[in-house]
Design an enzyme around this catalytic site. Sequence first.
Site: not given
Lengths: 239, 239, 223, 223
Positions: C47-48
């Site tokens: 996830t970013e």
Amino acid sequence: MDKRIASTAEAVAGIPDGATVMIGGFGGSGAPIELIHAMIDRYRATGSPARLTVINNNAGNGGIGIAAMIKAGMIAKMICSFPRSSNAEAFNTAYLAGEIALELVPQGTLAERIRAAGAGIPAFYTPTSYGTELAEGKPVAEFDGTSYVQERWLKADFALVKGELGDPMGNLTYRLAGRNFNPLMCMAAATTIAQVRQLVETGGIEPESVITPSIFVDAVVEVPAPQQEEQLVRDGVEY
Amino acid sequence: MDKRIASTAEAVAGIPDGATVMIGGFGGSGAPIELIHAMIDRYRATGSPARLTVINNNAGNGGIGIAAMIKAGMIAKMICSFPRSSNAEAFNTAYLAGEIALELVPQGTLAERIRAAGAGIPAFYTPTSYGTELAEGKPVAEFDGTSYVQERWLKADFALVKGELGDPMGNLTYRLAGRNFNPLMCMAAATTIAQVRQLVETGGIEPESVITPSIFVDAVVEVPAPQQEEQLVRDGVEY
Amino acid sequence: MDKLTNAQIAWRAAQDIDDGAYVNLGIGFPEMVAQYAPEGRTPVYHTENGVLGFGPAPAEGEEDWDLINAGKKPITLKPGAAFFHHADSFAMVRGGHLDVAILGAYQVAQNGDLANWRVGTKGVPAVGGAMDLVHGAGRVAVITDHVTKDGQPKLVEACTFPLTGVGCVTRVYTSLAVVDIEDGRFVLREKLAGLALEDLQAVTGARLHLDGPVADLIVPEAP
Amino acid sequence: MDKLTNAQIAWRAAQDIDDGAYVNLGIGFPEMVAQYAPEGRTPVYHTENGVLGFGPAPAEGEEDWDLINAGKKPITLKPGAAFFHHADSFAMVRGGHLDVAILGAYQVAQNGDLANWRVGTKGVPAVGGAMDLVHGAGRVAVITDHVTKDGQPKLVEACTFPLTGVGCVTRVYTSLAVVDIEDGRFVLREKLAGLALEDLQAVTGARLHLDGPVADLIVPEAP
């Protein structure tokens, strides 16, 4: 997911002739001596891998590690910042005889070019080397009244690194100043092979303590009592 | 060396009108709510700091933190990647009324521009946004057959960040995914102010566990029981 | 016209993800793909905002709001997880380290152009990591209904909405078909068994090319 | 001509380093500066290979070869030290985070150009971090003998040796004087008490300008 490899020999078995290989470490700290020596063993037995381009801060010391690769004739080109040192006779001899090529890169630019490769940044501007002979032929641009040199990313086919702890997924930590170029090289190579002093179970490294996340690592091999380049050089060991 | 500050009020006392302020955190994780609220307190008492440019991934939520700054009228411009969210009414209202400017930056580009500022890299090329309206007006170049957009570093006068542990020299760690933009912003601001959950003695953070080395931090203030933005928003708190 | 549910589309996309693959699932609908990883395969989700190796949401009341995903939803950790800062996180994205990114779409063009961040010029624009995620991953796949709510094609000759990225999508999983993008063309790989090619073509905004046999798009009734 | 020893030059340079300053000392002679930090001042030393806050060499036999400085000499750690990788290390250098860098020199030109990495085109070239260290630090100072071993000036109008960096040096501590570089000129700040200005000028390769009084360069006999 299990990226464990049983031996250093197996870990380096897939490196072909002509490959570009990043080798971590700064001097002897964080240098993956056992992986290097496994490459040399394979070269002596099979003639491969030959004609390598090797990326490291230095160009080997004494008669072991990268110096031994040079003596064995495996390296066609070095990309490094500091090939000259007190025990760098192997490189010096080969270089002055015209047997090995050299791309000399300022140390910070070397680090940043490797990081850029890992980060998908094809080029960046740096003040380093502006106005010097190492900037010759490179594009120059001015930002906010200061001149900068454009540098390109530096990728490799393989990276050989030395970690302290590793897990089967490929998460890594490093020991003391042995970190240096290792985490960057893990990011910049198509295939990253790590030797670690201790393989722990998955989950054995705290998520907040991971220095190189597993996504950057392809193979992990345990070398429980790794040799220290500096000590080998001092002991006059020839590999 | 002692960079400890006794209170959040004192920590933010030197931020002038018109300053560019980076604020760490991603949504509520790693958001330095107490430092933000100290800025708001000062603004209510003195009218300063006003006309700020604020850099954050988002543009505030609910009625606290950056949203409360917007409602108070302290922010002239937001630089962020995602100002729209379920509770971003404060920004939405101000933006649609033309009371606040917006520079919209893709999230990865925002992170890389901030890192570049901290690393002395004035510009770099990225594939992100090539061919889109967010690349309009930016230089484009081709490397190895692919087109890239040139992006500039993004600096700030101040960074406000939230750490987990801090020591008097300014070494920091972060909690879980609260890391996000915080370590980058520490590098990119002229003055970095960190709130930490716990101040430990110098040497109380293992050198291998330090995430932000002290050189990037100017002031550390202990906030022992920090509020969590997400909880405040859910509780409907208005600051 | 019969069509797949979102769950079925997500299930189909999940079948193409290898064991041990590093995967980013876009916020919203794409997150559903994680529920359908085939037995014996353990993808690692990125996830970013700086987490690799996260798991599903925690039980209600056990949320830790410092442990969230890019959609700001609470998550849990799996063994072997790692935290890192945003620049390292997008190095993973942009640097080609992810094996797969699966994203939503307003429109996908036959040359691989993607529009998924903005439908017009009104309101507050917000891009997040959308423009980064379309670059770097080994495969950039889209999951989407085949048409818009009012029946307009989402697979088009050229996007009319603002672009997220140019020539970036390699495969589209829709409610009717699986379509690859190769050499600037849509190549039909799978379609619902009961659906005639001409009916599928009729709701597709660009020519569907054939390259070998078209398989039946088969999914569980309630995955 | 009387002149300072290397120890005395290093001592003089150390007097200008503030308590808590972040400092990089070049390999070799500049490392000596660390021995002369004034009582009550604790600079934090940075080394390119990824250590901040290191101390002097360990006792013989207690070396750990994973704990070395950029000169590959063994070091120790002080409380508050930190490790980081090479890109972060040079971010500290290039990004303007160091307060002072103190370097050696073959030649310094009156416009601040520095030559300290190579004297000719023979042999094996090696640059290390020299070209990075001249950029970014708040002050880039040089410590050097005033002249070469064969009496040639090291402070010159224009460098004849290959450059390390352009217009980067701000102050030079020599065996005879302390000289600032301002607006493309050498400005004399201090000189040895017994040394006549014209004698100093005679061994200096470019004009020494005056800007206010010239102080005596006073150092301990054996620092």
